[in-house]
Design a protein around this motif. Structure first.
Motif, PDB file in Angstrom:
ATOM      1  N   ASN A 187      -5.070  -3.361  -3.351  1.00 54.94           N
ATOM      2  CA  ASN A 187      -3.888  -4.162  -3.625  1.00 54.94           C
ATOM      3  C   ASN A 187      -2.647  -3.409  -3.160  1.00 54.94           C
ATOM      4  OD1 ASN A 187      -3.715  -2.142  -5.481  1.00 54.94           O
ATOM      5  ND2 ASN A 187      -4.166  -3.432  -7.238  1.00 54.94           N
ATOM      6  N   THR A 188      -1.499  -3.928  -3.493  1.00 54.10           N
ATOM      7  CA  THR A 188      -0.244  -3.315  -3.081  1.00 54.10           C
ATOM      8  C   THR A 188      -0.079  -1.921  -3.652  1.00 54.10           C
ATOM      9  OG1 THR A 188       0.709  -5.516  -3.067  1.00 54.10           O
ATOM     10  CG2 THR A 188       2.243  -3.698  -2.990  1.00 54.10           C
ATOM     11  N   LEU A 189      -0.547  -1.692  -4.868  1.00 53.15           N
ATOM     12  CA  LEU A 189      -0.405  -0.370  -5.486  1.00 53.15           C
ATOM     13  C   LEU A 189      -1.179   0.686  -4.716  1.00 53.15           C
ATOM     14  CD1 LEU A 189      -0.628  -1.292  -9.264  1.00 53.15           C
ATOM     15  CD2 LEU A 189       1.407  -0.768  -7.910  1.00 53.15           C
ATOM     16  N   GLU A 190      -2.349   0.348  -4.228  1.00 59.32           N
ATOM     17  CA  GLU A 190      -3.130   1.308  -3.440  1.00 59.32           C
ATOM     18  C   GLU A 190      -2.434   1.624  -2.122  1.00 59.32           C
ATOM     19  OE1 GLU A 190      -7.421   1.780  -1.254  1.00 59.32           O
ATOM     20  OE2 GLU A 190      -7.196   0.278  -2.826  1.00 59.32           O
ATOM     21  N   ALA A 191      -1.866   0.612  -1.498  1.00 59.21           N
ATOM     22  CA  ALA A 191      -1.166   0.820  -0.236  1.00 59.21           C
ATOM     23  C   ALA A 191       0.101   1.649  -0.454  1.00 59.21           C
ATOM     24  CB  ALA A 191      -0.827  -0.519   0.407  1.00 59.21           C
ATOM     25  N   ARG A 192       0.787   1.447  -1.549  1.00 56.26           N
ATOM     26  CA  ARG A 192       2.021   2.191  -1.837  1.00 56.26           C
ATOM     27  C   ARG A 192       1.769   3.676  -2.073  1.00 56.26           C
ATOM     28  NH1 ARG A 192       5.484  -1.754  -5.806  1.00 56.26           N
ATOM     29  NH2 ARG A 192       5.864  -3.356  -4.239  1.00 56.26           N
ATOM     30  N   ARG A 193       0.558   4.020  -2.384  1.00 58.08           N
ATOM     31  CA  ARG A 193       0.199   5.418  -2.607  1.00 58.08           C
ATOM     32  C   ARG A 193       0.478   6.279  -1.373  1.00 58.08           C
ATOM     33  NH1 ARG A 193      -6.000   6.339  -3.775  1.00 58.08           N
ATOM     34  NH2 ARG A 193      -6.204   6.536  -1.545  1.00 58.08           N
ATOM     35  N   TYR A 194       0.449   5.660  -0.207  1.00 57.12           N
ATOM     36  CA  TYR A 194       0.623   6.395   1.048  1.00 57.12           C
ATOM     37  C   TYR A 194       2.066   6.416   1.557  1.00 57.12           C
ATOM     38  CZ  TYR A 194      -4.436   6.238   1.197  1.00 57.12           C
ATOM     39  OH  TYR A 194      -5.762   6.384   0.892  1.00 57.12           O
ATOM     40  N   LEU A 195       3.006   5.834   0.838  1.00 50.01           N
ATOM     41  CA  LEU A 195       4.403   5.813   1.291  1.00 50.01           C
ATOM     42  C   LEU A 195       4.925   7.221   1.536  1.00 50.01           C
ATOM     43  CD1 LEU A 195       6.084   3.043  -0.866  1.00 50.01           C
ATOM     44  CD2 LEU A 195       5.656   3.019   1.590  1.00 50.01           C
ATOM     45  N   ASN A 196       5.624   7.387   2.644  1.00 55.32           N
ATOM     46  CA  ASN A 196       6.237   8.652   3.064  1.00 55.32           C
ATOM     47  C   ASN A 196       5.238   9.770   3.320  1.00 55.32           C
ATOM     48  OD1 ASN A 196       8.847   7.572   2.940  1.00 55.32           O
ATOM     49  ND2 ASN A 196       8.884   7.926   0.734  1.00 55.32           N
ATOM     50  N   GLU A 197       3.968   9.454   3.457  1.00 60.97           N
ATOM     51  CA  GLU A 197       2.957  10.464   3.787  1.00 60.97           C
ATOM     52  C   GLU A 197       2.661  10.423   5.276  1.00 60.97           C
ATOM     53  OE1 GLU A 197      -0.597  11.136   1.664  1.00 60.97           O
ATOM     54  OE2 GLU A 197       0.260  10.481  -0.234  1.00 60.97           O
ATOM     55  N   ARG A 198       2.288  11.560   5.815  1.00 55.74           N
ATOM     56  CA  ARG A 198       1.883  11.643   7.212  1.00 55.74           C
ATOM     57  C   ARG A 198       0.399  11.320   7.301  1.00 55.74           C
ATOM     58  NH1 ARG A 198       4.311  16.337   9.759  1.00 55.74           N
ATOM     59  NH2 ARG A 198       5.839  14.844  10.462  1.00 55.74           N
ATOM     60  N   LEU A 199       0.051  10.460   8.255  1.00 55.91           N
ATOM     61  CA  LEU A 199      -1.346  10.099   8.469  1.00 55.91           C
ATOM     62  C   LEU A 199      -1.791  10.598   9.841  1.00 55.91           C
ATOM     63  CD1 LEU A 199      -1.465   6.475   7.025  1.00 55.91           C
ATOM     64  CD2 LEU A 199      -2.087   8.614   5.915  1.00 55.91           C
ATOM     65  N   TYR A 200      -3.090  10.653  10.012  1.00 51.55           N
ATOM     66  CA  TYR A 200      -3.678  11.224  11.222  1.00 51.55           C
ATOM     67  C   TYR A 200      -4.682  10.247  11.804  1.00 51.55           C
ATOM     68  CZ  TYR A 200      -1.691  15.351   9.094  1.00 51.55           C
ATOM     69  OH  TYR A 200      -0.816  16.233   8.526  1.00 51.55           O
ATOM     70  N   VAL A 201      -4.995  10.442  13.084  1.00 48.74           N
ATOM     71  CA  VAL A 201      -5.957   9.588  13.780  1.00 48.74           C
ATOM     72  C   VAL A 201      -7.057  10.478  14.353  1.00 48.74           C
ATOM     73  CG1 VAL A 201      -4.755   9.591  15.994  1.00 48.74           C
ATOM     74  CG2 VAL A 201      -6.124   7.641  15.355  1.00 48.74           C
ATOM     75  N   GLN A 202      -8.268   9.935  14.382  1.00 50.00           N
ATOM     76  CA  GLN A 202      -9.429  10.704  14.838  1.00 50.00           C
ATOM     77  C   GLN A 202      -9.578  10.566  16.341  1.00 50.00           C
ATOM     78  OE1 GLN A 202     -13.073   9.396  13.084  1.00 50.00           O
ATOM     79  NE2 GLN A 202     -13.941  11.411  13.207  1.00 50.00           N
TER      80      GLN A 202
END
Length: 83
Positions: free
Chosen positions: A68-83
């Motif tokens: 849900n939206t709460l799970e997606a908001r957990r990643y706000l302002n975090e850096r993500l990576y790609v394989q």
């Protein structure tokens, strides 16, 4: 593992909008359906599309789990990576 960018927005349908990093070679952009990981190297979703300027594009990432939206908001302002 390469840096994808920083999460700017979390949409209600388990989708993230990411501002791409301008670090690295200019032609070294992730492909569609590339796996996206967080800082713990856990696979969280896939790149579904991109838009914006070529030098610093925005990416749309669809999360794997039907969160849900709460799970997606957990990643706000975090850096993500790609394989």
């Amino acid at each position: 593992m390469k840096r994808l960018g920083t999460v700017l927005h979390a949409l209600g349908n388990a989708t993230l909008v990411i501002l791409g990093d301008d670090k690295g070679p200019k032609g070294d952009k992730p492909r569609m359906n590339s796996f996206v990981m967080d800082k713990t190297v856990k696979r969280i979703g896939k790149v579904t599309s991109y838009f914006g300027p070529v030098e610093n594009p925005y990416y749309i990432v669809k999360l794997d789990s039907r969160g849900n939206t709460l799970e997606a908001r957990r990643y706000l302002n975090e850096r993500l990576y790609v394989q």
